[in-house]
Design a protein around this motif. Sequence first.
Motif, PDB file in Angstrom:
ATOM      1  N   LYS A 330     -24.461   8.655  45.697  1.00  0.00           N
ATOM      2  CA  LYS A 330     -24.080   7.909  46.900  1.00  0.00           C
ATOM      3  C   LYS A 330     -22.809   7.760  46.761  1.00  0.00           C
ATOM      4  CE  LYS A 330     -27.988   8.001  48.878  1.00  0.00           C
ATOM      5  NZ  LYS A 330     -27.907   9.035  49.801  1.00  0.00           N
ATOM      6  N   VAL A 331     -21.687   7.470  45.598  1.00  0.00           N
ATOM      7  CA  VAL A 331     -20.331   7.341  45.572  1.00  0.00           C
ATOM      8  C   VAL A 331     -19.549   8.255  45.626  1.00  0.00           C
ATOM      9  CG1 VAL A 331     -18.999   6.203  44.161  1.00  0.00           C
ATOM     10  CG2 VAL A 331     -21.308   5.444  43.969  1.00  0.00           C
ATOM     11  N   GLU A 332     -19.582   9.515  45.155  1.00  0.00           N
ATOM     12  CA  GLU A 332     -18.502  10.724  44.596  1.00  0.00           C
ATOM     13  C   GLU A 332     -18.565  11.284  46.580  1.00  0.00           C
ATOM     14  OE1 GLU A 332     -19.434  13.395  40.612  1.00  0.00           O
ATOM     15  OE2 GLU A 332     -20.636  13.881  43.072  1.00  0.00           O
ATOM     16  N   PRO A 333     -19.120  11.155  47.663  1.00  0.00           N
ATOM     17  CA  PRO A 333     -18.496  10.913  48.988  1.00  0.00           C
ATOM     18  C   PRO A 333     -17.904  10.668  49.032  1.00  0.00           C
ATOM     19  CG  PRO A 333     -20.855  11.257  49.011  1.00  0.00           C
ATOM     20  CD  PRO A 333     -20.451  10.283  47.448  1.00  0.00           C
ATOM     21  N   MET A 334     -17.442   9.383  48.609  1.00  0.00           N
ATOM     22  CA  MET A 334     -16.426   8.474  49.138  1.00  0.00           C
ATOM     23  C   MET A 334     -15.880   7.756  47.577  1.00  0.00           C
ATOM     24  SD  MET A 334     -18.955   5.154  51.216  1.00  0.00           S
ATOM     25  CE  MET A 334     -17.141   4.835  51.738  1.00  0.00           C
ATOM     26  N   TYR A 335     -15.580   9.096  46.603  1.00  0.00           N
ATOM     27  CA  TYR A 335     -14.713   8.570  45.406  1.00  0.00           C
ATOM     28  C   TYR A 335     -13.340   7.600  45.743  1.00  0.00           C
ATOM     29  CZ  TYR A 335     -13.897   9.657  40.476  1.00  0.00           C
ATOM     30  OH  TYR A 335     -12.838   9.021  38.962  1.00  0.00           O
ATOM     31  N   PHE A 336     -12.812   7.687  46.767  1.00  0.00           N
ATOM     32  CA  PHE A 336     -11.719   6.905  47.400  1.00  0.00           C
ATOM     33  C   PHE A 336     -11.971   5.163  46.926  1.00  0.00           C
ATOM     34  CE2 PHE A 336     -13.832   6.092  50.744  1.00  0.00           C
ATOM     35  CZ  PHE A 336     -13.467   5.411  51.232  1.00  0.00           C
ATOM     36  N   ILE A 337     -13.120   5.262  46.633  1.00  0.00           N
ATOM     37  CA  ILE A 337     -13.900   3.475  46.122  1.00  0.00           C
ATOM     38  C   ILE A 337     -13.329   2.980  45.470  1.00  0.00           C
ATOM     39  CG2 ILE A 337     -14.497   2.690  48.341  1.00  0.00           C
ATOM     40  CD1 ILE A 337     -17.653   3.075  46.817  1.00  0.00           C
TER      41      ILE A 337
END
Length: 415
Positions: A330-337
């Motif tokens: 779930k985090v990888e698609p928003m790795y910018f965070i």
Amino acid sequence: MQHLIDRFISYVTIDTESDAHSPTTPSTAKQLDLANLLVHELQAIGLTEVTIDEKGYVMGTLPSNVDHEVPTIGFVSHYDTSPDFTGKGVSPQIVRNYDGGDIVLNAEKNIVLSPSYFEDLLLYKGQTLITTNGLTLLGADDKAGLTEIVSAMEYLVQHPEIKHGKIRVGFTPDEEIGRGADFFDVEQFGAQWAYTMDGSQLGELEYENFNAAGAKITFKGKSVHPGYAKGKMINSMLIANDFINALPKHEIPQETEGYEGFFHVTGLNGSLEETHLELIIRDHDRAKFEARKALVLQISADINARFAAQFGEDICIAEVKDQYYNMREKVEPMYFIVDLAEQAMRELGIEPLIKPIRGGTDGSRLSYMGLPCPNIFAGGHNFHGKYEYVPVESMQKAVDVIVKIAELTATTKFQ
């Protein structure tokens, strides 16, 4: 740093041990003692929309101080402590200018915190450490996280020159028994992403954790007078022992690290007629995780087949339930965070330690509930036991990281 020390000690001296056998939320009423204190403190430092619900979930808002659109972010920590070791009567000791030697936690019982066993202590030579008195855990997991979040919000309120968007904070009960996210209202929280302040060593930044399941296995037996038991007695305790021996011998917590998964026996009690075994199953890899669960069921089936003729019904009943999953998906698609947190650390001179969590946090479940939630260091070491300690300088740097993330979020252009 004294203000940070005082706040932390005020939290850890409140007993908030959770109880996995309780059906309520929070699982222990005493957790609300700290929850209500946190509500008061958030209000006192100037946060708005401070709430506590009937389950003990605390939320608050630091309003944006910029006139442009900024993503709403959150910071989360839990206020319960582990039932693995008592949290009643915590009496912290402060070791200033740590000299790198042994720390006597309890002279009477000869309990010593030594760098010869806990080598990480040497990372903090010259710093101020907060330790236990050898009779309880400390509660830095996760009261260090609470301290850091509250202190960071207080700092931002007092320094309006630091620009930031809307920030939400959330404090949960029962994380230590795997129920911290059960009633967390992600929609009410209203953040686009968040960070749990629940890691350990300075610099830790984690967006991967175990897939986790728990197994409860019941073994049945037949009681017969031992003098006339041949071919008739079935000792359920010995069958439980056979089950444990059928698990991979070296795939246990004390012999694994990194991405290596394990089986871990957490409870065993019984009698000749009935024995109960509790087991946890962990693996970062989803396929290996499923294989581990399947092995538990296969061992159970093999035992049942072995005793089918003699016992006449299933003698081994296994119940396996998933607990949480690897947040990486779930985090990888928003790795910018993750990049944002890494940038914050680097700008503060902190070397990021990006590695998988050998455990879970509220963030792992929150990520699957729609709130991507990497984990950041809170500074403590040796959680869940009498050798727990936290360097105050690490807590201060965690405060600085929260402030820096808030500042970067307000000044970064997101796609």
